[in-house]
Write an enzyme that holds these catalytic residues in place. Structure first.
Site, PDB file in Angstrom:
ATOM      1  N   SER A  17      -0.572  -3.825  -3.689  1.00 46.45           N
ATOM      2  CA  SER A  17       0.493  -4.070  -4.667  1.00 46.45           C
ATOM      3  C   SER A  17       1.860  -3.562  -4.251  1.00 46.45           C
ATOM      4  O   SER A  17       2.869  -3.978  -4.818  1.00 46.45           O
ATOM      5  CB  SER A  17       0.120  -3.477  -6.023  1.00 46.45           C
ATOM      6  OG  SER A  17       0.204  -2.073  -6.002  1.00 46.45           O
ATOM      7  N   LYS A  26       3.971   2.749  -8.067  1.00 46.62           N
ATOM      8  CA  LYS A  26       4.869   1.599  -8.255  1.00 46.62           C
ATOM      9  C   LYS A  26       6.309   2.050  -8.081  1.00 46.62           C
ATOM     10  O   LYS A  26       6.607   3.233  -7.959  1.00 46.62           O
ATOM     11  CB  LYS A  26       4.716   0.987  -9.657  1.00 46.62           C
ATOM     12  CG  LYS A  26       3.306   0.575 -10.039  1.00 46.62           C
ATOM     13  CD  LYS A  26       2.785  -0.582  -9.230  1.00 46.62           C
ATOM     14  CE  LYS A  26       1.332  -0.861  -9.624  1.00 46.62           C
ATOM     15  NZ  LYS A  26       0.650  -1.704  -8.684  1.00 46.62           N
TER      16      LYS A  26
END
Length: 189
Positions: free
Chosen positions: A42, A83
């Site tokens: 990701s 993230k």
């Protein structure tokens, strides 16, 4: 007798040293720095699956995250995610035609550009969205929250699914990528 006492003292010195070392290691890991291993694609191309990083747990006690910081946060009770901070408190975030807009202003994301030597293309394919369409239906990001996205936007569980992330959920900021050795780098520099 003196020899036996000296041996006993030497043994106690070793025990004390080991106990102190464990206490120091516990304090450092609990309050200052902790390792994390990237799990999944990701954050490609910035971070790769199985990259190992050091997370600075200390700096957010004195400051809040900045845009584009790479942070680790508690996504669930058992799982931490890594993230990039995109939206900050008081801001409106939207993506249209793969372009990020903060409060209606186009924002460049240079970290999404392909790097020389990348084996695959991780083109940014972000479906259009606005803050209002995300969980919570906010018009602006509330105080003490941030919006996070993965760099590999087409393959990331982030604020588009999880909603906004509370500052209380954030473990810390990534500070050093230390493994694999050919990718060692300070993060955010």
């Amino acid at each position: 007798m003196a020899k036996r006492k000296r041996k006993k003292n030497e043994w106690l010195d070793w025990v004390k040293a080991i106990v102190i070392a464990f206490i120091i290691a516990f304090v450092v890991r609990k309050f200052l720095f902790t390792p994390i291993i990237v799990d999944g694609p990701s954050m490609m191309p910035t971070l790769h699956d199985r990259d190992q990083l050091i997370v600075n747990k200390f700096n957010y006690h004195f400051e809040t995250p900045d845009r584009f910081d790479i942070v680790v946060f508690h996504a669930t009770k058992k799982k931490d995610f890594i993230k990039r901070v995109i939206g900050l408190p008081g801001e409106h975030v939207a993506v249209k035609d793969n372009v990020l807009y903060i409060n209606g202003k186009k924002i460049e994301e240079p970290f999404l550009e392909e790097k020389e030597g990348d084996m695959q293309s991780y083109r940014v394919l972000t479906e259009n969205f606005t803050l209002e369409e995300l969980p919570g239906n906010y018009k602006k990001i509330p105080k003490n929250y941030v919006l996070v996205l993965g760099d590999n936007r087409s393959n990331s569980v982030d604020s588009r699914i999880l909603g906004l992330i509370s500052l209380d959920q954030i473990v810390g900021k990534t500070s050093l990528l230390y493994w694999p050795l050919n990718r060692v780098q300070l993060m955010g520099e």
